[in-house]
Motif scaffolding. Structure first.
Motif, PDB file in Angstrom:
ATOM      1  N   GLU A  72       0.819  -1.216   0.000  1.00  8.03           N
ATOM      2  CA  GLU A  72       0.000   0.000   0.000  1.00  8.03           C
ATOM      3  C   GLU A  72       0.859   1.276   0.000  1.00  8.03           C
ATOM      4  O   GLU A  72       0.375   2.342  -0.324  1.00  8.03           O
ATOM      5  N   ASP A  73       2.119   1.154   0.378  1.00  7.57           N
ATOM      6  CA  ASP A  73       2.988   2.330   0.491  1.00  7.57           C
ATOM      7  C   ASP A  73       3.732   2.678  -0.791  1.00  7.57           C
ATOM      8  O   ASP A  73       4.432   3.685  -0.843  1.00  7.57           O
ATOM      9  N   VAL A  74       3.577   1.894  -1.842  1.00  5.77           N
ATOM     10  CA  VAL A  74       4.344   2.098  -3.071  1.00  5.77           C
ATOM     11  C   VAL A  74       4.100   3.494  -3.640  1.00  5.77           C
ATOM     12  O   VAL A  74       5.054   4.223  -3.954  1.00  5.77           O
ATOM     13  N   LYS A  75       2.859   3.889  -3.778  1.00  3.82           N
ATOM     14  CA  LYS A  75       2.550   5.183  -4.408  1.00  3.82           C
ATOM     15  C   LYS A  75       2.999   6.362  -3.552  1.00  3.82           C
ATOM     16  O   LYS A  75       3.501   7.356  -4.079  1.00  3.82           O
ATOM     17  N   THR A  76       2.836   6.281  -2.235  1.00  2.00           N
ATOM     18  CA  THR A  76       3.245   7.415  -1.396  1.00  2.00           C
ATOM     19  C   THR A  76       4.770   7.561  -1.373  1.00  2.00           C
ATOM     20  O   THR A  76       5.286   8.674  -1.369  1.00  2.00           O
ATOM     21  N   ILE A  77       5.473   6.434  -1.395  1.00  2.00           N
ATOM     22  CA  ILE A  77       6.943   6.500  -1.422  1.00  2.00           C
ATOM     23  C   ILE A  77       7.412   7.061  -2.760  1.00  2.00           C
ATOM     24  O   ILE A  77       8.312   7.902  -2.813  1.00  2.00           O
ATOM     25  N   ALA A  78       6.786   6.630  -3.857  1.00  2.00           N
ATOM     26  CA  ALA A  78       7.150   7.144  -5.180  1.00  2.00           C
ATOM     27  C   ALA A  78       6.893   8.648  -5.261  1.00  2.00           C
ATOM     28  O   ALA A  78       7.715   9.402  -5.812  1.00  2.00           O
ATOM     29  N   ALA A  79       5.792   9.099  -4.698  1.00  2.00           N
ATOM     30  CA  ALA A  79       5.484  10.532  -4.707  1.00  2.00           C
ATOM     31  C   ALA A  79       6.504  11.322  -3.888  1.00  2.00           C
ATOM     32  O   ALA A  79       6.925  12.416  -4.282  1.00  2.00           O
ATOM     33  N   ALA A  80       6.916  10.772  -2.756  1.00  2.00           N
ATOM     34  CA  ALA A  80       7.908  11.453  -1.917  1.00  2.00           C
ATOM     35  C   ALA A  80       9.251  11.542  -2.630  1.00  2.00           C
ATOM     36  O   ALA A  80       9.929  12.573  -2.574  1.00  2.00           O
ATOM     37  N   ILE A  81       9.651  10.488  -3.335  1.00  2.79           N
ATOM     38  CA  ILE A  81      10.914  10.509  -4.071  1.00  2.79           C
ATOM     39  C   ILE A  81      10.848  11.526  -5.203  1.00  2.79           C
ATOM     40  O   ILE A  81      11.790  12.284  -5.438  1.00  2.79           O
ATOM     41  N   ALA A  82       9.714  11.555  -5.903  1.00  2.00           N
ATOM     42  CA  ALA A  82       9.551  12.493  -7.010  1.00  2.00           C
ATOM     43  C   ALA A  82       9.595  13.942  -6.529  1.00  2.00           C
ATOM     44  O   ALA A  82      10.150  14.809  -7.203  1.00  2.00           O
ATOM     45  N   SER A  83       9.040  14.198  -5.352  1.00  4.14           N
ATOM     46  CA  SER A  83       9.001  15.573  -4.848  1.00  4.14           C
ATOM     47  C   SER A  83      10.274  15.983  -4.111  1.00  4.14           C
ATOM     48  O   SER A  83      10.415  17.127  -3.706  1.00  4.14           O
ATOM     49  N   ALA A  84      11.220  15.059  -3.952  1.00  2.00           N
ATOM     50  CA  ALA A  84      12.447  15.346  -3.203  1.00  2.00           C
ATOM     51  C   ALA A  84      13.482  16.117  -4.014  1.00  2.00           C
ATOM     52  O   ALA A  84      14.519  16.487  -3.494  1.00  2.00           O
ATOM     53  N   ASN A  85      13.213  16.352  -5.288  1.00  2.10           N
ATOM     54  CA  ASN A  85      14.106  17.143  -6.138  1.00  2.10           C
ATOM     55  C   ASN A  85      15.503  16.529  -6.229  1.00  2.10           C
ATOM     56  O   ASN A  85      16.502  17.195  -6.040  1.00  2.10           O
ATOM     57  N   LEU A  86      15.542  15.230  -6.540  1.00  7.58           N
ATOM     58  CA  LEU A  86      16.814  14.525  -6.681  1.00  7.58           C
ATOM     59  C   LEU A  86      17.295  14.482  -8.130  1.00  7.58           C
ATOM     60  O   LEU A  86      18.402  14.036  -8.401  1.00  7.58           O
ATOM     61  N   GLY A  87      16.439  14.902  -9.043  1.00  9.81           N
ATOM     62  CA  GLY A  87      16.803  14.823 -10.453  1.00  9.81           C
ATOM     63  C   GLY A  87      16.579  13.438 -11.031  1.00  9.81           C
ATOM     64  O   GLY A  87      17.166  13.093 -12.049  1.00  9.81           O
ATOM     65  N   VAL A  88      15.751  12.653 -10.381  1.00 13.61           N
ATOM     66  CA  VAL A  88      15.427  11.310 -10.863  1.00 13.61           C
ATOM     67  C   VAL A  88      13.913  11.169 -10.963  1.00 13.61           C
ATOM     68  O   VAL A  88      13.166  11.892 -10.304  1.00 13.61           O
ATOM     69  N   ASN A  89      13.475  10.218 -11.794  1.00 18.88           N
ATOM     70  CA  ASN A  89      12.060   9.974 -11.976  1.00 18.88           C
ATOM     71  C   ASN A  89      11.746   8.548 -11.557  1.00 18.88           C
ATOM     72  O   ASN A  89      12.102   7.607 -12.266  1.00 18.88           O
ATOM     73  N   PRO A  90      11.099   8.340 -10.415  1.00 19.73           N
ATOM     74  CA  PRO A  90      10.804   6.979  -9.963  1.00 19.73           C
ATOM     75  C   PRO A  90       9.747   6.317 -10.844  1.00 19.73           C
ATOM     76  O   PRO A  90       8.773   6.954 -11.237  1.00 19.73           O
ATOM     77  N   GLN A  91       9.967   5.057 -11.178  1.00 17.82           N
ATOM     78  CA  GLN A  91       9.026   4.290 -11.988  1.00 17.82           C
ATOM     79  C   GLN A  91       8.375   3.238 -11.100  1.00 17.82           C
ATOM     80  O   GLN A  91       9.050   2.365 -10.558  1.00 17.82           O
ATOM     81  N   VAL A  92       7.061   3.347 -10.969  1.00 15.78           N
ATOM     82  CA  VAL A  92       6.325   2.430 -10.104  1.00 15.78           C
ATOM     83  C   VAL A  92       6.034   1.141 -10.865  1.00 15.78           C
ATOM     84  O   VAL A  92       5.501   1.171 -11.971  1.00 15.78           O
ATOM     85  N   GLU A  93       6.426   0.031 -10.276  1.00 11.13           N
ATOM     86  CA  GLU A  93       6.103  -1.278 -10.816  1.00 11.13           C
ATOM     87  C   GLU A  93       5.107  -1.930  -9.861  1.00 11.13           C
ATOM     88  O   GLU A  93       4.595  -1.274  -8.968  1.00 11.13           O
ATOM     89  N   ALA A  94       4.828  -3.183 -10.014  1.00 14.38           N
ATOM     90  CA  ALA A  94       3.790  -3.850  -9.230  1.00 14.38           C
ATOM     91  C   ALA A  94       3.959  -3.651  -7.730  1.00 14.38           C
ATOM     92  O   ALA A  94       3.072  -3.133  -7.061  1.00 14.38           O
ATOM     93  N   ASP A  95       5.089  -4.055  -7.185  1.00 15.44           N
ATOM     94  CA  ASP A  95       5.277  -3.954  -5.738  1.00 15.44           C
ATOM     95  C   ASP A  95       6.602  -3.280  -5.383  1.00 15.44           C
ATOM     96  O   ASP A  95       7.090  -3.433  -4.272  1.00 15.44           O
ATOM     97  N   CYS A  96       7.183  -2.561  -6.332  1.00  9.07           N
ATOM     98  CA  CYS A  96       8.450  -1.888  -6.061  1.00  9.07           C
ATOM     99  C   CYS A  96       8.562  -0.613  -6.897  1.00  9.07           C
ATOM    100  O   CYS A  96       7.721  -0.337  -7.752  1.00  9.07           O
TER     101      CYS A  96
END
Length: 181
Positions: A72-96
């Motif tokens: 259940e935490d996959v989307k919230t973690i991906a959103a936090a990484i995307a908003s952290a301004n690291l210059g990377v784009n997280p790609q959400v897969e099934a469970d990672c």
């Protein structure tokens, strides 16, 4: 070495440790799980560190794989990484979440090296502030003899110099790592 100097040296060591932690968060072209340290995401109304909610592995040199302990935490973690301004784009897969680290251009490398230099200056200022604080304590203490104060001052200067040289060597290693293609 005097107890005052040992105490100051311990605090200077903590400043260097903090400096190393900040440097670890900088991108260097390779995947490094420390990039995600300190990124907080929403976890049932509370803010939690991503590292506490997931495991991070490095399947390839330019890729991080973040596996949350709960699906259940996959989307919230991906959103936090995307908003952290690291210059990377997280790609959400099934469970990672897969994070591909893009290659760094020369300009980006120089910018990151500047950030590292600024962090080193902050660490040096912190070390000098510790020295100043302890030297003020020694100056204000009337129970110490003048010879003792001179000896403490010399020891304090020596410790400060050692720590400043250590910061410089850490910076040169990190700069070399950043500028290496």
């Amino acid at each position: 070495m005097d107890a005052i100097v040992k105490e100051a040296s311990g605090k200077m060591d903590k400043s260097i440790l903090s400096y190393k932690e900040h440097l670890a968060r900088l991108r260097s072209g390779r995947a490094n799980p420390a990039m995600l340290n300190g990124i907080m995401c929403d976890y049932y109304g509370d803010k939690m560190d991503i590292m506490a909610l997931s495991s991070v592995s490095i399947p390839e040199p330019r890729q991080l794989l973040v596996k949350p302990y709960s699906r259940e935490d996959v989307k919230t973690i991906a959103a936090a990484i995307a908003s952290a301004n690291l210059g990377v784009n997280p790609q959400v897969e099934a469970d990672c979440i897969r994070i591909i680290i893009p290659p760094l251009t020369e300009d980006i490398r120089r910018g990151i090296a500047k950030e590292a230099k600024a962090l080193s200056e902050d660490a040096k200022v912190s070390i000098r502030n510790i020295r100043r604080d302890y030297m003020d304590l020694v100056k204000e203490d009337d129970t110490m003899s003048d010879d003792y104060k001179v000896r403490v001052k010399a020891d304090m200067e020596e410790e400060t110099s050692k720590h400043l040289v250590q910061v410089e060597s850490i910076l040169s290693e990190k700069t070399k790592e950043i500028m290496t293609i």
